[in-house]
Write an enzyme that holds these catalytic residues in place. Sequence first.
Site, mmCIF file in Angstrom:
data_model
loop_
_atom_site.group_PDB
_atom_site.id
_atom_site.type_symbol
_atom_site.label_atom_id
_atom_site.label_comp_id
_atom_site.label_asym_id
_atom_site.label_seq_id
_atom_site.Cartn_x
_atom_site.Cartn_y
_atom_site.Cartn_z
ATOM 1 N N TYR A 149 16.016 7.355 -40.782
ATOM 2 C CA TYR A 149 16.547 7.984 -39.282
ATOM 3 C C TYR A 149 15.106 6.714 -38.707
ATOM 4 C CZ TYR A 149 16.641 10.183 -34.658
ATOM 5 O OH TYR A 149 16.549 10.081 -33.157
ATOM 6 N N ASP A 244 8.792 1.343 -41.138
ATOM 7 C CA ASP A 244 8.691 2.157 -39.967
ATOM 8 C C ASP A 244 7.872 3.673 -39.773
ATOM 9 O OD1 ASP A 244 9.333 4.304 -38.503
ATOM 10 O OD2 ASP A 244 11.667 4.792 -38.239
ATOM 11 N N LYS A 276 4.379 9.635 -32.794
ATOM 12 C CA LYS A 276 4.249 10.313 -32.939
ATOM 13 C C LYS A 276 2.941 10.917 -33.127
ATOM 14 C CE LYS A 276 8.446 11.872 -35.460
ATOM 15 N NZ LYS A 276 9.112 12.679 -34.654
HETATM 16 C C1 LIG Z 1 10.836 7.353 -39.024
HETATM 17 C C2 LIG Z 1 11.023 7.074 -37.622
HETATM 18 N N1 LIG Z 1 11.775 6.858 -37.308
HETATM 19 C C3 LIG Z 1 11.435 6.462 -35.305
HETATM 20 C C4 LIG Z 1 11.992 8.671 -34.833
HETATM 21 C C5 LIG Z 1 12.180 7.853 -33.258
HETATM 22 O O1 LIG Z 1 11.408 8.905 -32.363
HETATM 23 P P1 LIG Z 1 11.441 9.210 -30.728
HETATM 24 O O2 LIG Z 1 12.110 10.619 -31.159
HETATM 25 O O3 LIG Z 1 10.313 9.248 -30.317
HETATM 26 O O4 LIG Z 1 12.325 8.222 -29.770
HETATM 27 C C6 LIG Z 1 11.955 8.967 -35.207
HETATM 28 C C7 LIG Z 1 11.242 10.356 -35.327
HETATM 29 O O5 LIG Z 1 11.477 11.158 -35.498
HETATM 30 C C8 LIG Z 1 10.681 9.152 -36.988
HETATM 31 O O6 LIG Z 1 11.030 10.057 -37.686
#
Ligand SMILES: Cc1ncc(COP(=O)(O)O)c(C=O)c1O
Length: 447
Positions: A149, A244, A276
Amino acid sequence: MTADPLHSAALSDELFARARAVTPGGVNSPVRAFNAVGGTPRFIRSARGAWLTDVDGNDYVDLICSWGPMLLGHAHPEVQAAVLEAVARGTSFGTPTVPEVELAEEMVARTPIDKVRFVSSGTEATMSAIRLARGFTGRDLVVKFAGCYHGHVDSLLASAGSGLATFAVPGTPGVPESSTALTLVLPYNDVAAVEAAFAQHGDRIACLITEAAPGNMGVVPPEPGFNGFLAEICARHGALFVSDEVMTGFRAGKQGQWGLDGAVEGWRPDLVTFGKVMGGGFPAAAFGGRADVMSRLSPEGPVYQAGTLSGNPIATTAGLATLRLATDEVYAHISAAGETVKAAVAEALTGAGVPHVVQASGTMFSVFFTGEKVRDFADASGQDLAAYTAFFHAMLERGVYLPPSAFEAWFLSAAHDDHAIQTILDALPAAADAAGRVSTSSTNGAN
Ligand SMILES: Cc1ncc(COP(=O)(O)O)c(C=O)c1O
């Protein structure tokens, strides 16, 4: 020592009804609604250290940690003091500020990036990284993995097409086919699938994006060498490798997941996304990478990207304070606490005859309610969800707030002290028994 017996959830019930009347599902991000496990999400009034307190006055050991950010625990006094000082100076100026320079320097020093740009959410970070990769390479295709995700970016809310190297289809109503027609979705940890996709489309691929260690299907570590292989095949085909680290960054280890395995494998990503922990509990995220790639970004280069609250002084102050306090001791503590919890969960579930696998990447871990090692999303989907649901509610009743979904990482913090850990350990046997009673494949005949 255990948590005090819980009161009712009457006020949470009442608030949930009010919330549902004015907000879809009563929540502002779907997983919070408890749809996967049923019941009422607790409305949290305050939090301190490892503990959440709900509106009914119940205390819970927090194993969500705001889905990752609260590495130091809630309401850390030094982070709070830095934030209060920053608030007193004003909350947003729309000009460059000191904390954003300092946070950028801290991140560049700790991770394999030369330059960084701040945004407000992980979704914005991955969306912007992909635009930059397309702008830099002049190509359109994006490769991602099923079960990873990266936020709710249209082109990434995609499900695999009918064949391995065929284009994806929208993963949700509202995403047009044209948005996913340039996305390839592959099974995670599958070298052959990646090779096939690059063999067929290599000269059209702008980038491959992957969670540095997936945590959004539960924790599924990259097989040894997998991240290095991805970096190498991208380099070979002139595509950018986007790692990511929104979840793993400054969480899996001091330098994120890439710090754990990137250096060893001798490769580094071209772009990295963050979120985060680096926001210290505020809406801050970032993407960064190679200087020559980042210099294509506006205003230095032609690829447009912007944000009214990007690099907000309160958020960057909180992130900076958090990262400065995230010492080796913090990671050692979280790691040791994790070992204790993982061993106790495994012992309790084994005792109750519930098939399970505990998987970890650095200090991140999760428990799958299946007997087989989980290598990809198809494996993760084979879990016994009824068993997790029973386990989740039994833990909640005993004052432990687990993620309300079997497909999430469990998060600990530097504030998870002996009392918090003991509360988890005390709850486990009864929760494991509850799981055993409904488990479809329980080995103790209890179902
Ligand atoms: C690996 C990863 N990338 C991107 C995101 C998206 O971040 P946000 O919820 O701040 O948009 C998340 C959210 O949990 C994530 O775990």
